[in-house]
Motif scaffolding. Structure first.
Motif, PDB file in Angstrom:
ATOM      1  N   ALA A  18      -1.034   6.469 -14.045  1.00 62.26           N
ATOM      2  CA  ALA A  18      -0.284   6.320 -12.908  1.00 62.26           C
ATOM      3  C   ALA A  18      -0.819   5.163 -11.844  1.00 62.26           C
ATOM      4  CB  ALA A  18       0.042   7.900 -12.172  1.00 62.26           C
ATOM      5  N   ILE A  19      -1.963   5.571 -11.647  1.00 65.51           N
ATOM      6  CA  ILE A  19      -2.419   4.572 -10.564  1.00 65.51           C
ATOM      7  C   ILE A  19      -2.331   3.091 -10.983  1.00 65.51           C
ATOM      8  CG2 ILE A  19      -4.571   3.869  -9.364  1.00 65.51           C
ATOM      9  CD1 ILE A  19      -5.576   6.733  -9.481  1.00 65.51           C
ATOM     10  N   LEU A  20      -2.537   2.744 -12.016  1.00 64.22           N
ATOM     11  CA  LEU A  20      -2.717   1.319 -12.655  1.00 64.22           C
ATOM     12  C   LEU A  20      -1.218   0.765 -12.645  1.00 64.22           C
ATOM     13  CD1 LEU A  20      -4.049  -1.229 -13.753  1.00 64.22           C
ATOM     14  CD2 LEU A  20      -3.637  -0.248 -16.142  1.00 64.22           C
ATOM     15  N   ILE A  21      -0.043   1.562 -13.312  1.00 60.16           N
ATOM     16  CA  ILE A  21       1.129   1.280 -13.151  1.00 60.16           C
ATOM     17  C   ILE A  21       1.452   1.212 -11.740  1.00 60.16           C
ATOM     18  CG2 ILE A  21       3.537   2.166 -13.873  1.00 60.16           C
ATOM     19  CD1 ILE A  21       2.070   3.662 -16.494  1.00 60.16           C
ATOM     20  N   SER A  77       2.419   6.304  -7.077  1.00 62.06           N
ATOM     21  CA  SER A  77       1.244   6.984  -7.629  1.00 62.06           C
ATOM     22  C   SER A  77       1.713   8.552  -7.549  1.00 62.06           C
ATOM     23  CB  SER A  77      -0.283   6.740  -6.924  1.00 62.06           C
ATOM     24  OG  SER A  77      -0.503   5.399  -7.082  1.00 62.06           O
ATOM     25  N   ILE A  78       2.040   9.003  -6.461  1.00 60.10           N
ATOM     26  CA  ILE A  78       2.425  10.382  -6.362  1.00 60.10           C
ATOM     27  C   ILE A  78       3.503  10.791  -7.322  1.00 60.10           C
ATOM     28  CG2 ILE A  78       3.210  12.185  -4.798  1.00 60.10           C
ATOM     29  CD1 ILE A  78       1.612  10.748  -2.509  1.00 60.10           C
ATOM     30  N   GLY A  79       4.519  10.045  -7.166  1.00 65.17           N
ATOM     31  CA  GLY A  79       5.506  10.367  -7.949  1.00 65.17           C
ATOM     32  C   GLY A  79       5.254  10.217  -9.683  1.00 65.17           C
ATOM     33  N   SER A 108      12.503   7.933 -12.551  1.00 66.42           N
ATOM     34  CA  SER A 108      13.690   7.231 -12.291  1.00 66.42           C
ATOM     35  C   SER A 108      13.779   7.849 -10.643  1.00 66.42           C
ATOM     36  CB  SER A 108      14.862   7.650 -12.824  1.00 66.42           C
ATOM     37  OG  SER A 108      14.946   7.239 -14.094  1.00 66.42           O
ATOM     38  N   VAL A 109      13.602   9.068 -10.324  1.00 71.23           N
ATOM     39  CA  VAL A 109      13.636   9.479  -9.006  1.00 71.23           C
ATOM     40  C   VAL A 109      12.663   8.717  -8.050  1.00 71.23           C
ATOM     41  CG1 VAL A 109      13.191  11.478  -7.459  1.00 71.23           C
ATOM     42  CG2 VAL A 109      14.673  11.666  -9.497  1.00 71.23           C
ATOM     43  N   THR A 110      11.447   8.908  -8.434  1.00 66.54           N
ATOM     44  CA  THR A 110      10.225   7.991  -7.828  1.00 66.54           C
ATOM     45  C   THR A 110      10.773   6.778  -7.511  1.00 66.54           C
ATOM     46  OG1 THR A 110       8.686   9.398  -8.961  1.00 66.54           O
ATOM     47  CG2 THR A 110       7.866   7.360  -7.998  1.00 66.54           C
ATOM     48  N   PHE A 111      11.327   6.023  -8.413  1.00 71.71           N
ATOM     49  CA  PHE A 111      11.581   4.516  -7.996  1.00 71.71           C
ATOM     50  C   PHE A 111      12.693   4.287  -7.101  1.00 71.71           C
ATOM     51  CE2 PHE A 111       8.361   3.426 -11.074  1.00 71.71           C
ATOM     52  CZ  PHE A 111       8.043   2.151 -10.969  1.00 71.71           C
ATOM     53  N   GLY A 112      13.694   5.460  -7.217  1.00 76.59           N
ATOM     54  CA  GLY A 112      14.833   5.202  -6.426  1.00 76.59           C
ATOM     55  C   GLY A 112      14.366   5.625  -5.022  1.00 76.59           C
ATOM     56  N   ILE A 113      13.598   6.709  -4.735  1.00 78.57           N
ATOM     57  CA  ILE A 113      13.159   6.934  -3.533  1.00 78.57           C
ATOM     58  C   ILE A 113      12.295   5.747  -2.912  1.00 78.57           C
ATOM     59  CG2 ILE A 113      11.483   8.651  -2.308  1.00 78.57           C
ATOM     60  CD1 ILE A 113      12.226  10.891  -4.186  1.00 78.57           C
ATOM     61  N   ALA A 114      11.244   5.239  -3.784  1.00 74.75           N
ATOM     62  CA  ALA A 114      10.546   4.262  -3.349  1.00 74.75           C
ATOM     63  C   ALA A 114      11.458   3.003  -2.878  1.00 74.75           C
ATOM     64  CB  ALA A 114       9.368   3.690  -4.184  1.00 74.75           C
ATOM     65  N   GLN A 115      12.482   2.604  -3.677  1.00 72.69           N
ATOM     66  CA  GLN A 115      13.223   1.617  -3.179  1.00 72.69           C
ATOM     67  C   GLN A 115      14.038   1.770  -1.836  1.00 72.69           C
ATOM     68  OE1 GLN A 115      13.739  -1.234  -4.829  1.00 72.69           O
ATOM     69  NE2 GLN A 115      14.818  -2.112  -3.504  1.00 72.69           N
ATOM     70  N   PHE A 116      14.575   3.104  -1.826  1.00 68.23           N
ATOM     71  CA  PHE A 116      15.212   3.555  -0.500  1.00 68.23           C
ATOM     72  C   PHE A 116      14.242   3.391   0.803  1.00 68.23           C
ATOM     73  CE2 PHE A 116      15.889   6.897   2.310  1.00 68.23           C
ATOM     74  CZ  PHE A 116      16.980   6.334   3.206  1.00 68.23           C
ATOM     75  N   VAL A 117      12.987   3.951   0.415  1.00 71.73           N
ATOM     76  CA  VAL A 117      12.084   3.903   1.714  1.00 71.73           C
ATOM     77  C   VAL A 117      11.523   2.316   2.094  1.00 71.73           C
ATOM     78  CG1 VAL A 117       9.705   4.679   2.354  1.00 71.73           C
ATOM     79  CG2 VAL A 117      11.144   6.029   1.247  1.00 71.73           C
ATOM     80  N   GLU A 118      11.371   1.548   0.940  1.00 74.56           N
ATOM     81  CA  GLU A 118      11.116   0.302   1.118  1.00 74.56           C
ATOM     82  C   GLU A 118      12.089  -0.522   2.056  1.00 74.56           C
ATOM     83  OE1 GLU A 118      10.469  -3.814  -1.469  1.00 74.56           O
ATOM     84  OE2 GLU A 118      10.831  -2.088  -2.283  1.00 74.56           O
ATOM     85  N   SER A 119      13.532  -0.409   1.596  1.00 73.90           N
ATOM     86  CA  SER A 119      14.514  -1.340   1.966  1.00 73.90           C
ATOM     87  C   SER A 119      14.993  -0.852   3.429  1.00 73.90           C
ATOM     88  CB  SER A 119      15.655  -1.261   0.939  1.00 73.90           C
ATOM     89  OG  SER A 119      15.427  -1.475  -0.093  1.00 73.90           O
ATOM     90  N   TYR A 120      15.194   0.657   3.613  1.00 75.60           N
ATOM     91  CA  TYR A 120      15.412   0.855   5.034  1.00 75.60           C
ATOM     92  C   TYR A 120      14.701   1.603   5.954  1.00 75.60           C
ATOM     93  CZ  TYR A 120      19.868  -0.278   2.825  1.00 75.60           C
ATOM     94  OH  TYR A 120      21.034  -0.969   2.175  1.00 75.60           O
ATOM     95  N   ILE A 121      13.503   1.891   5.530  1.00 74.53           N
ATOM     96  CA  ILE A 121      12.608   2.508   6.458  1.00 74.53           C
ATOM     97  C   ILE A 121      11.422   1.621   6.620  1.00 74.53           C
ATOM     98  CG2 ILE A 121      11.061   4.318   6.995  1.00 74.53           C
ATOM     99  CD1 ILE A 121      12.631   6.165   5.290  1.00 74.53           C
ATOM    100  N   ALA A 164       0.817  -1.147   0.016  1.00 71.17           N
ATOM    101  CA  ALA A 164       0.092  -0.030  -0.026  1.00 71.17           C
ATOM    102  C   ALA A 164       0.796   1.337  -0.131  1.00 71.17           C
ATOM    103  CB  ALA A 164      -0.765  -0.042   1.061  1.00 71.17           C
ATOM    104  N   PHE A 165       1.919   1.435   0.846  1.00 68.88           N
ATOM    105  CA  PHE A 165       2.867   2.554   0.890  1.00 68.88           C
ATOM    106  C   PHE A 165       3.495   2.785  -0.398  1.00 68.88           C
ATOM    107  CE2 PHE A 165       2.644   2.496   5.582  1.00 68.88           C
ATOM    108  CZ  PHE A 165       2.711   3.935   5.780  1.00 68.88           C
ATOM    109  N   LEU A 166       4.051   1.668  -1.067  1.00 68.16           N
ATOM    110  CA  LEU A 166       4.815   1.611  -2.361  1.00 68.16           C
ATOM    111  C   LEU A 166       3.674   2.200  -3.551  1.00 68.16           C
ATOM    112  CD1 LEU A 166       6.917  -1.424  -2.634  1.00 68.16           C
ATOM    113  CD2 LEU A 166       7.458   0.834  -2.126  1.00 68.16           C
ATOM    114  N   ALA A 167       2.436   1.714  -3.465  1.00 61.43           N
ATOM    115  CA  ALA A 167       1.433   1.962  -4.316  1.00 61.43           C
ATOM    116  C   ALA A 167       1.335   3.474  -4.384  1.00 61.43           C
ATOM    117  CB  ALA A 167       0.144   1.346  -4.141  1.00 61.43           C
ATOM    118  N   VAL A 168       1.004   4.139  -2.954  1.00 62.07           N
ATOM    119  CA  VAL A 168       0.957   5.632  -2.842  1.00 62.07           C
ATOM    120  C   VAL A 168       2.221   6.423  -3.356  1.00 62.07           C
ATOM    121  CG1 VAL A 168       0.617   7.315  -1.106  1.00 62.07           C
ATOM    122  CG2 VAL A 168      -0.715   5.180  -0.985  1.00 62.07           C
TER     123      VAL A 168
END
Length: 401
Positions: free
Chosen positions: A258-261, A247-249, A301-314, A240-244
């Protein structure tokens, strides 16, 4: 003699595994709704407990949990359906935009590598010439069919074939629809009764153990259930967090649908590394086909980079916990195996089932080696495998000083 015993045991294992998988495939109509209901039961147990603390009866708490699960599923289905309908309505426009780019890419690829996918592209994006030829063929066929010299029996047989084919397609569609509805209803019925009789199910399992081992078995079961709850609920929260975040990014970057992707990319994150790469590639392809500028591509690219960081370390260390993480090799194997047995449902169920199996193995002393084999404990180079996570960790260490 010892070699014969080993060969005999190995043969029994292979034959037993084969017939177990065969039985699982044959019993899919019963096992798939029941397996989904068990996972939903683990997700709904905390809600049931909270409702019961609010003086709800157990039956009312179970029914409320089922209704909430149904409403959430319907909401999710409506959102995805709206996105899919939007894509289908705009498909002619999207196809017109995509075709020249694919043809240009194919031409460049053919010149540099000798690989030519023109025939395959032609099947999905027929050229104007082929369209005109097909239209001419249809016109000639219609003229022959309307000719007074045409044999009436031939026309009748053609009409019957068309009607039979249409009836077959409609029948297949209705069959699949009713199969889905019946499976969904069965799942909800199983969910209600599993929530209602969850204590009885637990006590029934404990009765298999003698009085000396029952306390230890109960501790193992309680620990396994608690960790399974945390694992499954944590995974859902993570998705759910990653989808949000996605979607925002992607919306800010100007990516259409954007929502479907974002939902697809978030669900794909269940498969380590590969899922993230596929999700990122899907977003980039949609951005390029939609004619996104350099800013939009950088935004993806920035969206997926931030999401990957938030997923792995937060999120992942605190929401899911590293104790129940399954290593990537096992994850890929079980996803492919689940897909070959039960299709898409098997792929979705394979990871949480494997995570729960690891929890049970870790909690059972005699099965600890299997739990170790499934997990990421002492996995050398695990941090180096994800360059985005490594980069994010260095950045976080500098910012937090």
């Amino acid at each position: 003699m010892k070699a014969k015993q080993i060969l005999f045991i190995l043969t029994l294992l292979i034959v037993g595994t084969y017939f177990m998988l065969l039985g699982t495939i044959e019993a899919a109509g019963f096992l798939k709704p029941f397996a989904v209901a068990i996972l939903l039961t683990l997700i709904c147990i905390p809600l049931c407990r909270k409702l019961e603390r609010w003086k709800f009866s157990r039956a009312l708490a179970a029914l409320t949990s089922v209704v909430i699960s149904l409403l959430l599923f319907l909401s999710f289905f409506v959102v995805l359906s709206a996105q899919v309908v939007n894509i289908s309505e705009r498909w002619p426009e999207i196809k017109t935009s995509i075709q020249p780019k694919l043809e240009e890419f194919n031409k460049s690829l053919a010149e540099k590598t000798g690989l030519d996918f023109g025939e395959e592209l032609g099947e999905f994006f027929p050229s104007q010439d082929s369209n005109s030829v097909n239209q001419s063929a249809k016109t000639e066929t219609a003229a022959v069919a309307n000719s007074p010299n045409q044999d009436a029996s031939t026309q009748g047989s053609s009409t019957e074939k068309i009607a039979a084919k249409a009836a077959s397609e409609v029948g297949s569609l209705l069959k699949n629809f009713f199969n889905f509805i019946s499976s969904a209803v069965l799942t909800l019925v199983y969910l209600f009764f599993l929530l209602l009789y969850r204590n009885k199910v637990k006590l029934s399992i404990l009765k298999f153990f003698n009085s000396q081992n029952r306390k230890e078995a109960e501790d193992v079961m309680n620990n396994s259930i608690e960790l399974s709850l945390n694992f499954i609920v944590g995974r859902l929260i993570l998705i759910a967090f990653l989808a949000v975040i996605y979607s925002i990014g992607l919306s800010v970057s100007g990516i259409e649908n954007a929502i479907l992707i974002s939902v697809i990319a978030a669900i794909l994150s269940l498969v380590p590394f590969i899922g993230n790469i596929i999700g990122y590639g899907l977003a980039m392809v949609m951005a390029l086909f939609a004619g996104a500028e350099v800013g939009g591509i950088i935004g993806v690219s920035v969206t997926f980079g931030i999401a990957q960081f938030v997923e792995s370390y937060i999120l992942e260390p605190y929401v899911v916990g590293s104790k129940v993480e399954v290593n990537p090799l096992v994850t890929i194997v079980v996803v492919i195996l689940g897909g070959s047995i039960w299709g898409i449902v098997g792929m979705i169920l394979s990871i949480p089932i494997t995570g729960i199996a690891k929890i049970i193995f870790d909690a059972t002393p005699s099965l600890e080696p299997l739990g170790y084999a499934l997990g990421e404990e002492d996995l050398e180079g695990a941090d180096e495998q994800n360059f985005l996570s490594k980069w994010g960790q260095k950045l976080w260490s500098k910012v937090s000083k």
